[in-house]
Design a protein around this motif. Structure first.
Motif: not given
Lengths: 107, 107
Positions: A10, A12-13, A16-17, A19-20, A31-32, A78, A81, A84
């Motif tokens: 979670l 790391v998720c 990742a969310a 990143m953009k 968004s998740l 980063q 991630i 991971y």
DNA sequence: ACATAATACTATACATAGCATAGTATAAGA
DNA sequence: TCTTATACTATGCTATGTATAGTATTATGT
């Protein structure tokens, strides 16, 4: 989904969310939404932890008289991630072993 | 490998190790050696937990004057493995999302 | 005008699982 | 005789996900 299985993913998720683009708590949950069901009581502690770890940085933006806390991912985040993704390959070994042993039984 | 990521998987890995044949603590650690590094302090609590859950049954066999505790998997244990395999697919969704967001950044 | 839902976050407390460490005890090999 | 392998038990720690509750504003519906 079993809570134990989510452990380590979670966090790391959430990275990742981001990143953009930078985002804030409420928005991240939305968004998740299609990826994983993450509640406020799970997300907010994660955000604070990641900021303490220096995987995230935060800044506040006023919105309708209140402060919205935006988070942005750092270089360290980063890296996190990437670690991971490597670790997950090892987890896949475990998964493959389990799947294999079950199949053997069916044959 | 990050300990958090193993959560929920090790237990099922032990169940899977008992699909072929009954075994006991020390032997299980050895047989899982190539799959995952699992220590005594991790395995023995798992075995007790799984027996309490009725995912495993145990019986003792004398060996060199001492008792060796053998475990065999139950129907419930086999169900448990199947649930894990389903849950893991959801985890793969999370993983795929993370991998995707990282790639987007590289492109 | 009033109730409800959506937005946005904080704080407390809990359960679970993996793991370190230490202890016990026997047998085999160098 | 010392070490290694075998085989298990017991205590205690930590991290993470989660429930629950509280606070406060704005937008929407009736």
């Amino acid at each position: 989904m079993d809570a134990q299985l989510k452990k380590g993913s979670l966090e790391v998720c959430v990275l990742a969310a981001l990143m953009k683009q930078d985002s804030y708590g409420y928005k991240i949950i939305q968004s998740l939404d299609e990826v994983v069901d993450i509640s406020e009581s799970t997300l907010y502690p994660i955000l604070r932890r990641l900021e303490q770890n220096e995987c995230l940085q935060s800044y506040s933006v006023e919105h309708n008289g209140r402060l919205r806390k935006f988070y942005s991912i750092t270089d360290k985040g980063q890296e996190r991630i990437k670690e991971y993704l490597l670790d997950f390959k090892e987890l896949m070994n475990i998964y493959n072993y389990i799947a294999r042993e079950v199949k053997k039984d069916v044959e």
